[in-house]
Write a protein that holds these residues in place. Structure first.
Motif, short mmCIF file in Angstrom:
data_model
loop_
_atom_site.label_atom_id
_atom_site.label_comp_id
_atom_site.label_asym_id
_atom_site.label_seq_id
_atom_site.Cartn_x
_atom_site.Cartn_y
_atom_site.Cartn_z
N GLN A 202 8.88 -0.79 0.67
CA GLN A 202 7.51 -1.20 0.33
C GLN A 202 6.92 -2.04 1.46
OE1 GLN A 202 8.24 -3.23 -3.39
NE2 GLN A 202 7.67 -1.44 -4.61
N TYR A 203 7.72 -2.94 1.99
CA TYR A 203 7.24 -3.83 3.05
C TYR A 203 6.87 -3.02 4.30
CZ TYR A 203 7.06 -7.76 6.29
OH TYR A 203 6.65 -8.69 7.23
N ASP B 226 9.36 -8.29 -1.11
CA ASP B 226 9.16 -6.87 -1.37
C ASP B 226 10.41 -6.08 -1.04
OD1 ASP B 226 6.60 -7.29 -2.19
OD2 ASP B 226 5.68 -6.76 -0.26
#
Length: 617
Positions: free
Chosen positions: A7-8, A3
């Motif tokens: 996002q992670y 990712d």
């Protein structure tokens, strides 16, 4: 780690790595040497350190580029290796980590904790060069860290945003728990960084876990703000020439758990942390869900301490007096012995002569003298005359300077002269260290910051000081306009009035008056009576900032003993008469504790005031 970094982090906690310098020192890099150079000379060790943090459980690895900017590398003669060092660092991290963790390019603050007038263009160039070098390789983000100055951090963020949309993680370092070194409340500072384009904001260095937790507890940030924390392994001890950190990995891991509860998403380590600390954190946080930053009702500041304005004294300040009438301040040097009774006799005689203040040097010419703070308090209490104490940048570090100022405030001594100070090699203890933590410009600015109720660290002091600050001016130069330009900068820094080196040429008074006419600050022109021919030649040839005219040197060469001193006073009286045509401020400098000489000059200066008053009435 497939990712995108941002996002992670929305759904996960990232475990950062720990200190690079700590391990490099263990491998033999001396303290003060350039660890970033090892990207080129010992790449195997850099890869090994990255791999050790990955094995410990780190999921975010920083490149070994904290100080890999032109300004820092120039100290080691490596300023031409900026691109090579930065690109090699990213390559080494990628070789050691692969895609098993995120890799961010480390960019450290250049100014550090220094209070300085920074050159914005120079900083922009340094950050542009380093960041562009890093971005030539494959990175997941840029980590800006150990920035003490919000404006400097914004310069670095802007350098990234001009060339890339890569995530920016920006960490400040604070000495006070709630304010940055340049005075911003911490939540306001984070807000400015986010507005500038930072994706994640946080704290690192200077403090161990406990203080970072306290700082985060006091914040009021928008819900959803992404935060990072990289504390030191506690406070360092200095043992046998080395810094040692005592915080155990277990304690560090417990603290990491508390940071997660406060909504911190990235937790790593700074000075003193090792793979063992990161391993303990990774194990403790395994399976933990990230928490959102909550609005902190206690931090909304309805009961925020309001710093009271100072009580206004009915006694006018020295620059206020000088705007109205002839005002005389007299320098009387503290003694070099323990017997200070002759000093008090001189102070009493000068008070009787009507002087407006007695000014005391701060170990002038780097000669050890009695504390002017102590004598100032005694003069104020016993003699009843205003003390004006000098403060040099030479003898005290920043801690000592603020402590000294706080003590002066407590004693009611509120008039200062801020100067650089002669280097110790000129004095009676040439092996002593010259500190020079800050310049006279910075000292003036920091004194005025105390008048706003803010300490050097950015800490609120609950009260405001009331210091009036003078600055020194040397007109005895070939390029008077350059001296005036320097003076303008000191006034911009906050100086309230000016005290000049002694003048011995009648034409100089008119020249100085014309050159400084545009300045909105009273000038106190220096006049120092000469005691003899040898004294005149010493001052002219050996003392920085003093020049005698040929006429004065010729006149002094004709006399000896008491006759020479009389001639010195006569010359000074003539200079005084000329000075009073142009300036209200008179600064008399007493030579060798011969206060009877400056008493005579002070009486003459004050006689002119009385005659003026009688003429008007």
């Amino acid at each position: 780690m497939k990712d995108h970094l941002l996002q992670y982090i929305q759904k996960n906690i990232l475990i950062g790595d720990g200190a690079m310098g700590t391990l490099l020192h263990g491998y033999g890099v001396p303290v003060g040497a350039c660890g970033e150079e090892w990207n080129l000379t010992r790449p195997d060790l850099i890869r090994e350190i990255h791999a050790s943090y990955l094995a410990a459980g780190a999921t975010l690895i920083e490149t070994n580029t904290y100080g890999a900017n032109r300004e820092t590398l120039s100290k080691y003669g490596l300023e031409d290796q900026v691109e090579a060092i930065n690109r090699a660092a990213v390559q080494l991290a990628r070789e050691a980590i692969g895609d098993e963790a995120y890799i961010v390019g480390a960019v450290g603050g250049i100014l550090g904790g220094r209070k300085t007038n920074f050159d914005r263009e120079k900083l922009q160039y340094a950050y542009d060069e380093q960041i562009n070098s890093l971005l030539k390789e494959s990175l997941d983000g840029i980590m800006l860290e150990t920035f003490c100055n919000v404006e400097e951090a914004i310069i670095a963020i802007e350098a990234i945003k001009r060339v890339s949309s890569i995530p920016v993680l920006c960490q400040l370092s604070v000495q006070d728990l709630t304010r940055t070194l340049d005075g911003y409340p911490l939540d306001e500072a984070f807000g400015r960084l986010l507005e500038a384009g930072a994706s994640v904001v946080g704290l690192n260095c200077y403090n161990g876990p406990a203080n970072l937790i306290r700082s985060f507890e006091k914040l009021n940030l928008p819900e959803g703000t992404l935060l990072s924390a990289y504390p030191n392994a506690g406070l360092p001890a200095y043992v046998d020439g080395k810094y040692e950190y005592e915080s155990s990995p277990e304690y560090f891991a417990e603290s990491a758990e508390k940071l997660v509860e406060l909504g911190i998403r990235i937790i790593g380590g700074c000075c003193g942390t090792t793979p063992e600390h990161i391993s303990a954190v990774a194990k403790r946080l395994k399976g933990k869900e990230p928490q959102r930053v909550q609005v902190n009702e206690r931090a909304l500041r309805p009961d925020r301490v309001v710093i009271p304005y100072p009580e206004i004294s009915s006694e006018k300040t020295i620059p206020q007096l000088a705007r109205e009438r002839t005002t005389v301040i007299v320098e009387l040097d503290p003694p070099r012995e323990l017997d200070f009774e002759p000093f008090l006799d001189g102070a009493a005689a000068l008070k009787e002569a009507g002087v407006d203040a007695i000014t005391m040097a701060d170990n002038s010419l780097a000669m050890t003298r009695m504390s002017n703070m102590a004598l100032g308090a005694i003069v104020k209490e016993k003699i009843g005359v205003r003390p004006l104490v000098h403060m040099t940048c030479r003898d005290r570090n920043s801690i000592g300077q603020q402590s000294h100022l706080m003590g002066l405030h407590a004693l009611g001594i509120d008039h200062l002269l801020a100067i650089t100070g002669d280097p110790t090699r000129c004095g009676d203890l040439p092996g002593a260290s010259s500190v020079y933590d800050m310049t006279s410009f910075e000292l003036i600015r920091m004194i005025k910051q105390l008048n706003e109720g803010i300490g050097f660290s950015g800490r609120e002091l609950k009260k405001r000081s009331t210091f009036t600050v003078a600055t020194a001016f040397n007109p005895n130069t070939r390029h008077l306009h350059k001296a005036v330009e320097r003076l303008e900068k000191k006034l911009e820094a906050g100086a309230d009035y000016i005290m000049s080196q002694p003048l011995y040429d009648h034409d100089q008074f008119a020249q100085v008056a014309e050159a400084t006419a545009h300045l909105d600050a009273p000038m106190f022109v220096g006049i120092m009576p000469l005691t003899g021919h040898r004294n005149a030649e010493f001052l002219h040839n050996e003392v920085p900032g003093i020049q005698l005219s040929d006429e004065v040197r010729s006149r002094m060469a004709k006399f000896e003993g008491d006759d020479a001193r009389k001639q010195g006073v006569e010359i000074a009286l003539e200079l005084l008469e000329t000075a009073q045509r142009y300036f209200n401020g008179i600064y008399l400098i007493t030579p060798f504790m011969r206060y009877e000489m400056t008493v005579e000059l002070a009486l003459q200066a004050k006689k002119g005031v009385k005659e003026d008053h009688l003429a008007r009435n």
